[in-house]
Enzyme design. Structure first.
Site: not given
Ligand code: F6R
Length: 608
Positions: A488, A603, A485, A27, A481, A504, A98-99
């Site tokens: 990231e 995450k 990936k 997190r 995607e 274009h 958290n927030g």
């Molecule tokens: C990419 C990734 C992020 C999540 C995004 C949404 O690998 O994990 O782009 O997809 O932060 O997260 P969720 O799906 O938990 O709403």
């Protein structure tokens, strides 16, 4: 996005706090800290960087006590430094948060004027000072805590302790928080994973709830101060699911779990391979089709939604809009009647997606909402009319893999279900497509049993200044995607583009050092994609072709081809996802980056 833990235990809780933070490191991992109540004072240890640094610090100077809080941080306000790490405290009150406290500037000013001295740049540090002020004003600790919460604007999950009372305080508004109990004590945590090994029962706190606990008592109050019922649920089994096993990284483990996840989803929703049924979304069965569908999500989940648009529009002949949540919620969307609103989220807690859902419900409460989600206890699941659970199991690697393909698969089943409801697909055709989806599990298994074929891709990235991913139709979001990936976890700039749009603009990027990954599948405009491939080749790009067409049928003269099993209109993207995931994983390993905890990411993005 920051993990918080609080514990009131029978014995010393230092190691429980550390263990819980370890389970929540996904997190946020730019700093961490714990605070434990001593005989007369609060004792705090904090360290910059990953949790291991805090562990080393605690080896040198351990803490003892049975009441404490802990935090692993993803910075929002203030750089990742020890002074900005949580817990934040006054002499007698410590909190983890958290927030985001949106009115922190005004609070800081008024608290400073009243004598507060701030050590950090964080919004969170206003909380203990405000609490302290209220505590001095009120003899009643519950009133003091409630008054504090009432003055906070924004989103929070908070755990707090005081030097002179043996109570664990907690509050939740806008960020996830649960209460758990077991033989070792009572806990509050951002995620059930944090307490899976020590707790047997759990309560998922509702929006606005707050309270306190010691070993004998637990009090939960609603936002208005009324007493809330205490209803424990058994803790879900999750310990084995959170271990890495023989794999070098969680991401690799999660890639390899996909065939099993596919079968779990198919056996849950289409066990007889003929009929599709979503037990937690009865309105799909009972209500007439809407005249419009809106899908909203972030990141990888957004990409899954984009693919589903092709499936749904082809059969339903109704408009399907897909939007990123942070745009949807601030663009004054025009919604109207007879619209289904679909959110997609691995975590079910992503702040922008959750707020988009709330906005939609507020504007048109008569419309139905549906969530595709991997966390059954999450806020989005609780706040939606219907749920399609993803059954992917805990996803720990920050880069989403199995939750993404789980979303694609569940969306494919949902599209087939609606096509059949709309009489747009005869039953035998539905059965055929379901069989293809079952076959995709084996197809993915066979790809994963032959991973050395992916190794030859890596050297192409050793000198590259970026990468371009191209596809058409449902392969376009797949290209997005693939690019996401790669960037990231390898920190390499990458773009996903519709293959037909390449000339274009992005074609200017192409030179002999740019790997171009072309997704050419029989189902999706193959001839046109192959023409685009030739245009790229003619400009000297290093092409990697991912295809389900044998070379002799379609000679392309590409040096690097990854052959995947052939899928149908719905299953093909599931199969094509695997090389994209493996490519990103291999390049990241080659570059030596931190695959599971890449820089700057977290995450679960619970702040907007
Ligand atoms: C990419 C990734 C992020 C999540 C995004 C949404 O690998 O994990 O782009 O997809 O932060 O997260 P969720 O799906 O938990 O709403």
């Amino acid at each position: 996005m920051c993990g918080i833990i609080g514990a009131v235990g029978l014995n010393n809780i230092q190691n429980i706090l550390l263990q819980s933070l370890k389970s929540m490191e996904y997190r946020g991992y730019d700093s961490a800290g714990i605070c434990i109540q001593g005989e007369q004072h609060l004792h705090t240890r904090k360290a910059k960087g990953k949790l291991i640094n805090l562990e080393h610090l605690l080896e040198q100077s351990p803490l003892t006590g049975s009441l404490g809080i802990g935090h692993t941080r993803w910075a929002t306000h203030g750089v990742p430094e020890v002074r900005n790490a949580h817990p934040h405290q006054t002499e007698s009150i410590a909190i983890v948060h958290n927030g985001i406290i949106e009115n922190h500037k005004q609070l800081r000013e008024s608290l400073s004027a009243a004598g507060a001295t701030f050590d950090s740049d964080t919004d969170s540090e206003t909380i203990p000072w405000l609490w302290q002020q209220e505590y001095t004003k009120n003899n009643n600790p519950e009133i003091a805590f409630h008054n504090t919460l009432n003055q906070l604007q924004g989103a929070f999950a908070i755990a707090g302790i005081q030097a002179n009372e043996h109570k664990l305080w907690f509050a939740r508004r806008g960020s996830p928080l649960l209460l758990a109990k077991g033989e070792a004590g009572v806990f509050v945590a951002s995620d059930a994973l944090a307490v899976g090994t020590v707790a047997s029962h759990v309560i998922y706190l509702q929006e606005g709830q707050w309270g306190w606990s010691d070993l004998e008592h637990i009090h939960i109050f609603n936002e208005d101060g009324s007493q809330a019922a205490i209803q424990w649920e058994p803790m879900p089994e999750m310990v084995a699911a959170t271990e890495k096993g023989p794999y070098a990284h969680y991401m690799l483990k999660e890639i390899h779990e996909q065939p099993r996840v596919f079968l779990d989803i198919l056996n849950a929703y289409a066990p007889d391979k003929q009929h599709i049924h979503f037990p937690q979304a009865a309105f799909i069965e009972n209500d007439p089709l809407p005249s419009r569908i809106i899908m909203v999500a972030c990141g990888t989940s957004y990409h899954a939604a984009l693919t589903a648009r092709y499936w749904l529009e082809r059969y339903l002949k109704i408009p399907v809009e897909v939007d990123v949540a942070s745009e949807f919620r601030y663009r004054d969307p025009v919604i109207g009647d007879n619209t289904w609103f679909i959110t997609l989220s691995q975590s079910g807690e992503t702040a922008d997606t959750l707020e988009a859902l709330r906005l939609f419900k507020q504007q048109t409460p008569q419309n139905k909402t549906l969530v595709f989600c991997n966390v059954a206890s999450s806020s989005m699941v609780r706040e939606s009319d219907g749920v399609i659970e993803l059954y992917a199991g805990p996803e720990i690697g920050v880069a989403s893999t199995k939750a993404y393909t789980a979303q694609l698969l569940a969306l494919a089943l949902f599209s087939l279900k609606l096509a059949s409801n709309a009489n747009a697909m005869p039953p035998e055709e539905t059965t055929k497509h379901i069989q293809y989806l079952f076959d995709a599990s084996q197809g993915v298994e066979s790809l994963l049993n032959n991973t050395p074929i992916f190794d030859k891709l890596t050297p192409l990235f050793s000198q590259s200044h970026g990468a371009l991913f191209l596809g058409r139709g449902p392969c376009y979001p797949l290209a997005l995607e693939g690019a996401l990936k790669l960037k990231e976890i390898s920190y390499l700039h990458a773009e996903g583009y519709p293959a037909g749009e390449m000339k274009h603009g992005p074609i200017a990027l192409i030179d002999e050092n740019l790997p171009v990954i072309v997704l050419a599948l029989r189902q999706y405009h193959l001839d046109k994609v192959i023409s685009n491939l030739h245009e790229v080749q003619a400009r000297g790009a290093k092409v990697i072709l991912i295809t389900d067409i044998p070379e002799k049928e379609y000679p392309t003269n590409v040096d690097t081809i990854i052959h995947i099993p052939e899928g149908d209109f719905f299953s093909a993207p599931l199969l094509a996802s695997i090389p994209l995931q493996y490519l990103a994983y291999n390049v990241a390993r080659f570059k030596g980056t931190d695959v599971d905890q890449p820089r700057n990411l977290a995450k679960s993005v619970t702040v907007e």
